[in-house]
Write a protein that holds these residues in place. Structure first.
Motif, PDB file in Angstrom:
ATOM      1  N   PHE A 196      46.276  41.128  45.810  1.00 22.95           N
ATOM      2  CA  PHE A 196      46.353  40.659  44.425  1.00 22.95           C
ATOM      3  C   PHE A 196      45.095  41.060  43.654  1.00 22.95           C
ATOM      4  O   PHE A 196      45.169  41.419  42.473  1.00 22.95           O
ATOM      5  CB  PHE A 196      46.547  39.140  44.362  1.00 22.95           C
ATOM      6  N   VAL A 197      43.932  41.020  44.302  1.00 24.43           N
ATOM      7  CA  VAL A 197      42.696  41.454  43.655  1.00 24.43           C
ATOM      8  C   VAL A 197      42.803  42.924  43.261  1.00 24.43           C
ATOM      9  O   VAL A 197      42.413  43.315  42.148  1.00 24.43           O
ATOM     10  CB  VAL A 197      41.479  41.229  44.582  1.00 24.43           C
ATOM     11  N   LEU A 198      43.339  43.746  44.145  1.00 25.54           N
ATOM     12  CA  LEU A 198      43.510  45.168  43.843  1.00 25.54           C
ATOM     13  C   LEU A 198      44.413  45.357  42.622  1.00 25.54           C
ATOM     14  O   LEU A 198      44.106  46.122  41.706  1.00 25.54           O
ATOM     15  CB  LEU A 198      44.099  45.897  45.050  1.00 25.54           C
ATOM     16  N   LYS A 199      45.517  44.618  42.598  1.00 25.21           N
ATOM     17  CA  LYS A 199      46.471  44.731  41.489  1.00 25.21           C
ATOM     18  C   LYS A 199      45.867  44.210  40.184  1.00 25.21           C
ATOM     19  O   LYS A 199      45.937  44.875  39.146  1.00 25.21           O
ATOM     20  CB  LYS A 199      47.748  43.961  41.821  1.00 25.21           C
ATOM     21  N   ALA A 200      45.264  43.035  40.222  1.00 21.06           N
ATOM     22  CA  ALA A 200      44.737  42.403  39.007  1.00 21.06           C
ATOM     23  C   ALA A 200      43.553  43.174  38.436  1.00 21.06           C
ATOM     24  O   ALA A 200      43.354  43.207  37.215  1.00 21.06           O
ATOM     25  CB  ALA A 200      44.329  40.963  39.300  1.00 21.06           C
ATOM     26  N   SER A 201      42.758  43.793  39.294  1.00 23.29           N
ATOM     27  CA  SER A 201      41.559  44.512  38.853  1.00 23.29           C
ATOM     28  C   SER A 201      41.854  45.927  38.403  1.00 23.29           C
ATOM     29  O   SER A 201      40.985  46.574  37.793  1.00 23.29           O
ATOM     30  CB  SER A 201      40.539  44.573  39.995  1.00 23.29           C
ATOM     31  N   SER A 202      43.064  46.421  38.715  1.00 29.30           N
ATOM     32  CA  SER A 202      43.431  47.822  38.436  1.00 29.30           C
ATOM     33  C   SER A 202      42.462  48.800  39.089  1.00 29.30           C
ATOM     34  O   SER A 202      42.310  49.940  38.642  1.00 29.30           O
ATOM     35  CB  SER A 202      43.497  48.089  36.929  1.00 29.30           C
ATOM     36  N   GLY A 203      41.774  48.346  40.141  1.00 28.29           N
ATOM     37  CA  GLY A 203      40.878  49.229  40.874  1.00 28.29           C
ATOM     38  C   GLY A 203      39.508  49.424  40.267  1.00 28.29           C
ATOM     39  O   GLY A 203      38.758  50.310  40.683  1.00 28.29           O
ATOM     40  N   PHE A 204      39.140  48.601  39.271  1.00 32.14           N
ATOM     41  CA  PHE A 204      37.817  48.710  38.658  1.00 32.14           C
ATOM     42  C   PHE A 204      36.814  47.833  39.416  1.00 32.14           C
ATOM     43  O   PHE A 204      37.042  46.635  39.578  1.00 32.14           O
ATOM     44  CB  PHE A 204      37.860  48.294  37.188  1.00 32.14           C
ATOM     45  N   ASN A 205      35.717  48.433  39.828  1.00 28.03           N
ATOM     46  CA  ASN A 205      34.705  47.698  40.599  1.00 28.03           C
ATOM     47  C   ASN A 205      34.197  46.461  39.876  1.00 28.03           C
ATOM     48  O   ASN A 205      33.968  45.416  40.483  1.00 28.03           O
ATOM     49  CB  ASN A 205      33.510  48.615  40.904  1.00 28.03           C
ATOM     50  N   ARG A 206      34.007  46.589  38.570  1.00 27.41           N
ATOM     51  CA  ARG A 206      33.468  45.471  37.805  1.00 27.41           C
ATOM     52  C   ARG A 206      34.358  44.243  37.927  1.00 27.41           C
ATOM     53  O   ARG A 206      33.891  43.124  38.145  1.00 27.41           O
ATOM     54  CB  ARG A 206      33.327  45.889  36.336  1.00 27.41           C
ATOM     55  N   GLU A 207      35.680  44.453  37.808  1.00 21.85           N
ATOM     56  CA  GLU A 207      36.617  43.345  37.914  1.00 21.85           C
ATOM     57  C   GLU A 207      36.758  42.846  39.356  1.00 21.85           C
ATOM     58  O   GLU A 207      36.939  41.651  39.593  1.00 21.85           O
ATOM     59  CB  GLU A 207      37.986  43.762  37.366  1.00 21.85           C
ATOM     60  N   ILE A 208      36.659  43.765  40.308  1.00 22.50           N
ATOM     61  CA  ILE A 208      36.723  43.361  41.723  1.00 22.50           C
ATOM     62  C   ILE A 208      35.570  42.417  42.050  1.00 22.50           C
ATOM     63  O   ILE A 208      35.761  41.382  42.699  1.00 22.50           O
ATOM     64  CB  ILE A 208      36.691  44.596  42.653  1.00 22.50           C
ATOM     65  N   LEU A 209      34.385  42.739  41.571  1.00 19.50           N
ATOM     66  CA  LEU A 209      33.230  41.881  41.825  1.00 19.50           C
ATOM     67  C   LEU A 209      33.362  40.538  41.107  1.00 19.50           C
ATOM     68  O   LEU A 209      32.939  39.502  41.631  1.00 19.50           O
ATOM     69  CB  LEU A 209      31.947  42.586  41.403  1.00 19.50           C
ATOM     70  N   GLU A 210      33.969  40.552  39.926  1.00 18.02           N
ATOM     71  CA  GLU A 210      34.230  39.294  39.223  1.00 18.02           C
ATOM     72  C   GLU A 210      35.188  38.426  40.041  1.00 18.02           C
ATOM     73  O   GLU A 210      34.988  37.217  40.180  1.00 18.02           O
ATOM     74  CB  GLU A 210      34.835  39.582  37.849  1.00 18.02           C
ATOM     75  N   ALA A 211      36.232  39.069  40.605  1.00 17.11           N
ATOM     76  CA  ALA A 211      37.192  38.336  41.432  1.00 17.11           C
ATOM     77  C   ALA A 211      36.525  37.777  42.678  1.00 17.11           C
ATOM     78  O   ALA A 211      36.772  36.625  43.075  1.00 17.11           O
ATOM     79  CB  ALA A 211      38.352  39.259  41.822  1.00 17.11           C
ATOM     80  N   ILE A 212      35.660  38.570  43.302  1.00 18.17           N
ATOM     81  CA  ILE A 212      34.967  38.101  44.509  1.00 18.17           C
ATOM     82  C   ILE A 212      34.124  36.871  44.185  1.00 18.17           C
ATOM     83  O   ILE A 212      34.100  35.900  44.959  1.00 18.17           O
ATOM     84  CB  ILE A 212      34.096  39.229  45.102  1.00 18.17           C
ATOM     85  N   ALA A 213      33.435  36.886  43.050  1.00 16.89           N
ATOM     86  CA  ALA A 213      32.612  35.735  42.663  1.00 16.89           C
ATOM     87  C   ALA A 213      33.468  34.483  42.496  1.00 16.89           C
ATOM     88  O   ALA A 213      33.092  33.387  42.944  1.00 16.89           O
ATOM     89  CB  ALA A 213      31.860  36.043  41.374  1.00 16.89           C
ATOM     90  N   ASN A 214      34.650  34.614  41.875  1.00 17.04           N
ATOM     91  CA  ASN A 214      35.530  33.466  41.680  1.00 17.04           C
ATOM     92  C   ASN A 214      36.150  32.988  42.989  1.00 17.04           C
ATOM     93  O   ASN A 214      36.284  31.779  43.220  1.00 17.04           O
ATOM     94  CB  ASN A 214      36.629  33.818  40.676  1.00 17.04           C
ATOM     95  N   ILE A 215      36.500  33.929  43.847  1.00 13.62           N
ATOM     96  CA  ILE A 215      37.048  33.566  45.158  1.00 13.62           C
ATOM     97  C   ILE A 215      36.001  32.811  45.964  1.00 13.62           C
ATOM     98  O   ILE A 215      36.278  31.775  46.577  1.00 13.62           O
ATOM     99  CB  ILE A 215      37.507  34.833  45.916  1.00 13.62           C
ATOM    100  N   GLU A 216      34.792  33.346  45.968  1.00 15.84           N
ATOM    101  CA  GLU A 216      33.716  32.729  46.741  1.00 15.84           C
ATOM    102  C   GLU A 216      33.402  31.323  46.227  1.00 15.84           C
ATOM    103  O   GLU A 216      33.222  30.385  47.011  1.00 15.84           O
ATOM    104  CB  GLU A 216      32.482  33.610  46.685  1.00 15.84           C
TER     105      GLU A 216
END
Length: 255
Positions: A196-216
């Motif tokens: 879901f992170v891959l899909k929601a972020s569209s593969g952009f590192n900036r958004e992936i790191l934002e998702a990781i921060a929220n998950i953590e």
């Protein structure tokens, strides 16, 4: 979030390009163009390489002139700039050549990185100054842009002919997302949430790191269990903000 640099596929392509640069045929062909959309990790990658190698990093400005560029270069090198442009140029060459020689003695890479190069890639005077510096001491010079650099350089054959390597940063793959989560997130994450992170972020590192921060943040307050934090655990929680609309994207399954 762990402060760890992750070697994604983009990073590996960049490092491979530098290896190829060192094996180039023409000594003067020592320009590298790194291109790609914003948010794919270009600046992070280049700043990491600069910190590791002791190279020089500059961020181009829209209104740069050769003199302004030279002043910033000397300031970054911690050298008081002389008044005359010719003396500034000579001093910059001397300092860069000395650092390049020191790096070579330690079998280290050394180069000049110019980020946001779209600002200057259509300006002949700046490009010629950069080319002169690169040519004179065969200095690897990396121009980092957001998609316009290669097209703009085509108007200046004398500069474009010096580009021996082109690296295009692409959107993150599933393996990239897995590596980023495993190495940076302090909470175990299940495969369904990873996807879901891959899909929601569209593969952009900036958004992936934002998702990781929220998950953590969520995971440290809630026991994820042995299988890691999954979609069911985070249902309804905001995972990141959409870059186009800036609206929050929530994990599916919530009320």
């Amino acid at each position: 979030m762990r402060n760890v640099f992750v070697e994604t596929d983009n990073v590996k392509r960049f490092l491979s390009a530098l290896t190829a640069l060192n094996q180039r045929g023409a000594d003067e062909a020592c320009l590298v163009v790194v291109d790609g959309l914003p948010g794919l990790g270009k600046t992070t990658t280049l700043k990491h390489w600069v910190a590791r190698t002791g190279s020089v990093y500059l961020r181009a400005k829209k209104e740069w002139t050769p003199s302004w560029f030279m002043n910033e270069l000397l300031d970054t090198l911690r050298v008081n700039p002389p008044h005359a442009f010719q003396k500034k140029y000579a001093k910059a060459l001397e300092e860069l050549a000395g650092r390049q020689a020191s790096a070579a003695l330690e079998n280290m890479s050394f180069g000049l990185v110019i980020d946001e190069a779209d600002h200057v890639s259509s300006k002949s005077a700046i490009l010629e100054t950069i080319r002169d510096i690169s040519d004179m001491i065969e200095l690897p010079t990396i121009l980092v842009g957001m998609g316009k650099v290669n097209d703009n350089l085509a108007r200046f054959p004398q500069v474009a002919s010096r580009v021996s390597q082109k690296v295009r940063f692409e959107k993150a793959s599933r393996d990239d997302v897995r590596a980023l989560i495993q190495l940076r997130c302090e909470v175990a994450v299940a495969d369904d949430l990873l996807d879901f992170v891959l899909k929601a972020s569209s593969g952009f590192n900036r958004e992936i790191l934002e998702a990781i921060a929220n998950i953590e943040r969520f995971g440290l307050r809630n026991d994820p269990g042995p299988g890691g934090l999954g979609i069911a655990d985070m249902a309804g929680q905001v995972i990141l903000n959409d870059r186009a609309s800036n609206r929050p994207i929530r994990v599916p399954g919530g009320l």
